[in-house]
Enzyme design. Structure first.
Site, PDB file in Angstrom:
ATOM      1  N   ASP A 109      -2.644  38.651  67.467  1.00 37.83           N
ATOM      2  CA  ASP A 109      -3.887  39.419  67.553  1.00 37.83           C
ATOM      3  C   ASP A 109      -3.917  40.464  66.436  1.00 37.83           C
ATOM      4  O   ASP A 109      -2.933  40.738  65.776  1.00 37.83           O
ATOM      5  CB  ASP A 109      -3.961  40.090  68.930  1.00 37.83           C
ATOM      6  CG  ASP A 109      -5.369  40.273  69.430  1.00 37.83           C
ATOM      7  OD1 ASP A 109      -6.295  40.343  68.594  1.00 37.83           O
ATOM      8  OD2 ASP A 109      -5.554  40.339  70.663  1.00 37.83           O
ATOM      9  N   GLU A 113      -6.589  41.284  61.101  1.00 38.05           N
ATOM     10  CA  GLU A 113      -7.465  41.592  59.952  1.00 38.05           C
ATOM     11  C   GLU A 113      -6.777  42.455  58.887  1.00 38.05           C
ATOM     12  O   GLU A 113      -7.115  42.242  57.708  1.00 38.05           O
ATOM     13  CB  GLU A 113      -8.743  42.294  60.439  1.00 38.05           C
ATOM     14  CG  GLU A 113      -9.612  41.480  61.332  1.00 38.05           C
ATOM     15  CD  GLU A 113      -9.126  41.477  62.775  1.00 38.05           C
ATOM     16  OE1 GLU A 113      -9.451  40.558  63.519  1.00 38.05           O
ATOM     17  OE2 GLU A 113      -8.388  42.411  63.143  1.00 38.05           O
ATOM     18  N   ASP A 141     -13.568  38.897  69.562  1.00 36.88           N
ATOM     19  CA  ASP A 141     -13.939  39.496  70.848  1.00 36.88           C
ATOM     20  C   ASP A 141     -15.459  39.543  70.992  1.00 36.88           C
ATOM     21  O   ASP A 141     -16.089  40.594  70.855  1.00 36.88           O
ATOM     22  CB  ASP A 141     -13.342  40.896  70.948  1.00 36.88           C
ATOM     23  CG  ASP A 141     -11.823  40.881  70.866  1.00 36.88           C
ATOM     24  OD1 ASP A 141     -11.226  39.805  71.080  1.00 36.88           O
ATOM     25  OD2 ASP A 141     -11.236  41.937  70.582  1.00 36.88           O
TER      26      ASP A 141
END
Length: 796
Positions: free
Chosen positions: A413, A416, A489
């Site tokens: 997760d 980025e 998300d």
């Protein structure tokens, strides 16, 4: 001046450039050059560069004037490399970890060079590249003379000072034609499929994935070869501007297909081919935010098995760690014996994936040690995966310790990366410094470096266990790692569901074949009521769509997220889940094609029907492999939807067997328990037995034949979870249908592998109205074939 064409074959010149700090500071306006280089402009007019002087090079040509140096290299018959830099700029090598070695990127090809009437040309077997010496702009045509693209004639390339010393703010201006459509660019949530007329920011963010690769319906693509924060700008439809904030030079490749599969093949040949996931990863993933104890996970897994609901993986989301200790491989009190838990799951044929973040809590021991060693990205809580020592640290001190416990996959997760405060994940590297260089130059590279780090260490630790990673972001080359990207998300809403379909299709056209979503969405519209009235319809429609994504996974911030919780639609969910598992022989064979042939599993219609302009704007339907046309239901309370059946084929309704000619839109029934599916005539669709996990049984295989055209399919098999397939340990069974003769041929099995079944039972069904339809086993096949690996031909 006119020169006779010369035949030449050579390797490319791959040097890139940086201007000196002095020159960068001296010229901070529109273009860097010396004023006397241009003819005197009229008042208010921008200066015009002088005509370009062209010299043939070993790989193409080099053109110069007092403004810039332009190099065009022939990398292949269908592959052209263009670089350009301001005149006088120094040259140096830029690290580009997304690209493979030069011999694979740009092997070279035979070409002819010519110069006549103010134009220099390079001609290959497939392409002709022309340079206007007066305007400085390039035009690319096919060998037959059809224009593919051109740079705009008025100062096509510009260089301004970047915020980063020694680099440039670069821009190239192209001129798309009036009819072409443009796709790719990663994954974005604007709901667009064709990006004509739009602006797309290329900077990593949660739900927004930056891949600077744009594909045209005309059969070419541009690989904009930088990781810098960039923009795709087609607001003015006659002009397509590609712009980056910090780069040593303009650097791009032109890839020509014309078929989009050929473009993808070229792209992966340059940036990396796709490994095969373990077979179980093509089954169903159960997940939610979040399971809080070891006992809860074991209970949920046990209930799936006791209810006989097909499942292959369960996911441990975040906060398995102690509060404030994210980044340490230490479980909270809800987890008493994780290795024993994993052994229990494995006994039940359920695999387990755990969340591991690149972002660490400041109180964790690993964060403190990371800072002491200088392994972090300054002003963030994330490690720097471009630093070799930091890469080793992240594995040795964190992820590797989890891997040793027996976890089967990692959910990486925040890739980025995300930051804790204030902007979460909005291209946060722009103003940072990485080990590899400036964050503005390498804004988008983190997800590639991060996932590749984990995959490389995984294979060093256990070379026999296939890598499976799930991550939230991606960059060029990441498809070679063994990672699936999920769309981030997103909201739990119809609005969000509608946007996932074109987002995923553009991601596929960006050269990355593995993608998934949080089925049902992640963020509830009301956190006080995570499953509101009416939500079950949305969940069912999203689940139907998710079953035809390359990876099939449910997740979301809901109190409960198991299939039986959705009691109003549970029979429909179960039927869809079982259909996915019956399709595993088809899906796993497609996965082999992804690995072996650079195929794409989830395919926008324009990939297969580029000659049908009606497909250019269709972003809410797709092909799942060569045979299945999938049309998700994306509106509330719908009981039917319009489906476009592409021209050039006849189509069967999967649910009824009704046959319809292509080239028109039809209204298709879509009750809540049915996603519209059509099958192309000539298809051979292998459906496995009813199973509850991948590999449970392989026989009998139902072969559904959809008559009306000749067809073929290759059934692929291997061990399911090792890399021995790379050394030839696999088997392929070619199957062919001769429509005129009504003859099915199952060819000699090619290859073998340890544990290979010696025989198969194929139940052949010739599909017609009401026969061989729907997800269930056809009770009365038209022919049963006992296959032992040698060629069988049968007339039906």
């Amino acid at each position: 001046m006119k020169t006779e064409p010369t035949q030449f074959r050579g390797a490319p010149l791959i040097e890139v450039s940086r201007i000196t700090r002095f020159v960068a500071l001296l010229f901070s306006c529109f273009a860097l050059t010396v004023s006397h280089a241009f003819a005197q402009p009229a008042p208010g007019e921008m200066p015009h560069p002088s005509a370009m002087r062209v010299m043939q090079s070993s790989s193409g040509f080099v053109a110069t004037n007092d403004f810039e140096t332009l190099e065009v290299s022939v990398c292949g018959d269908s592959l052209i490399h263009v670089t350009a830099r301001p005149q006088g700029a120094a040259t140096t090598a830029e690290l580009q970890p997304w690209m493979l070695e030069t011999s694979k990127i740009c092997p070279g090809a035979a070409f002819q060079f010519g110069e006549s009437n103010g134009s220099a040309t390079l001609t290959t077997a497939e392409l002709k590249v022309s340079l206007s010496e007066s305007g400085g702009n390039l035009t690319v045509r096919t060998a037959q003379g059809q224009e593919l693209l051109h740079e705009r004639a008025n100062l096509p390339r510009t260089y301004r000072s970047s915020e980063v010393s020694g680099l440039f703010h670069i821009e190239d201006r192209f001129g798309p034609d009036a009819t072409e459509a443009l796709y790719g660019l990663g994954q974005h949530q604007n709901g667009m499929f064709n990006y004509r007329g739009s602006v797309v920011e290329l900077g990593q963010n949660n739900t927004d994935v930056a891949i600077p690769f744009v594909v045209s319906s005309k059969g070419y693509a541009i690989l904009w070869n930088t990781a810098s924060f960039s923009y795709f700008d087609n607001r003015f439809p006659l002009e397509l501007n590609l712009e980056s904030m910090a780069a040593p030079q303009i650097d791009y490749y032109i890839l020509y297909g014309p078929q989009m599969d050929s473009i993808v093949h070229l792209y992966r040949s340059m940036t990396g081919h796709v490994p095969l996931f373990p077979e179980w990863a093509y089954g169903f993933f159960q997940s939610k935010d979040r399971y809080k104890t070891q006992a809860e996970i074991l209970s949920i897994a046990g209930e799936y098995r006791s209810r006989h609901i097909p499942i292959d993986a369960i996911v441990q989301d975040w906060f398995w760690w102690n509060n404030g200790d994210k980044g340490d491989p230490v479980y909270n009190s809800g987890y008493t014996d994780v290795p024993a838990e994993l052994k229990t799951l494995h006994t039940e044929h359920i695999h387990a994936m755990i969340s591991a973040w690149a972002l660490m809590d400041t109180g964790s021991e690993n964060f403190k040690q990371m800072v002491r060693n200088g392994y972090e990205i300054d002003d963030t809580q994330a490690y720097d995966p471009t630093n070799p020592a930091a890469r080793d640290f992240f594995w040795n001190q964190f992820v590797g310790k989890l891997f040793a416990q027996g976890w089967d996959a990692f959910w990486l997760d925040s890739s980025e990366p995300e930051e804790a405060w204030p902007h979460i994940g909005d291209a946060i590297l722009r103003d940072k410094q990485l080990h590899i260089g400036s964050g503005l130059e390498y804004t988008n590279v983190f997800p590639l470096e991060h996932t590749e780090n984990v995959a490389d260490h995984w294979k060093q630790a256990d070379s026999g266990k296939r890598v499976f990673l799930l991550t939230r972001s991606a960059f060029m080359g990441q498809q070679r790692v063994g990672a699936t990207v999920w769309s981030g998300d997103v909201y739990s809403s119809w609005w969000a569901l509608r946007r996932q379909v074109p987002a995923g299709l553009n991601f596929a056209l960006s050269g990355y074949p593995y993608w998934t979503t949080d089925i049902g969405g992640y963020h509830p519209l009301n956190y006080a009521q995570t499953i509101p009235p009416g939500y079950q319809e949305l969940y069912a429609r999203w689940f139907e769509y998710g079953a035809f994504c390359p990876v099939f996974r449910t997740h979301g911030h809901r109190d409960h997220n198991e299939l039986w919780v959705y009691d109003q639609v549970f029979p429909a969910l179960l039927a869809v889940d079982r259909l996915r598992y019956r399709l595993l022989p088809y899906i796993y064979s497609l996965a082999w094609r992804v690995t072996n042939d650079d195929y794409t599993m989830q395919r926008p219609l324009v990939m297969d029907f580029r000659e049908d302009p009606a497909t250019f704007e269709i972003g809410d339907q797709f092909m799942f492999g060569p045979d299945l046309l999938v049309s998700p239901v994306l509106t509330e309370h719908a009981t039917s939807r319009s489906v476009y059946l592409p021209a050039g084929a006849e189509w069967y309704d999967f649910w009824t067997g009704e046959r319809t000619s292509g080239g028109a839109s039809v209204a298709v029934a879509a009750p809540l328990d049915r996603i519209p599916l059509a099958v192309r005539s000539g298809s051979i669709l292998p459906l496995g037995p009813v199973i509850e996990y991948a590999g449970q049984a392989t026989d009998p295989i139902e072969l559904r034949i959809y008559p009306g055209a000749d067809g073929s399919f290759t059934l692929y098999e291997d061990e399911g979870d090792s890399y021995r397939y790379e050394d030839g340990a696999h088997a392929a069974i070619p199957i062919r249908w001769d429509d005129a003769a009504h003859t099915l041929t199952i060819g000699d099995r090619q290859g073998s592998y340890p544990g290979m079944p010696s025989e198969h039972t194929f139940n052949v069904v010739i599909v017609s109205g009401g026969h061989g339809v729907g997800p269930d086993v056809t009770p009365t096949p038209d022919r049963a074939i006992h296959y032992t690996g040698t060629r069988i031909e049968t007339k039906i």
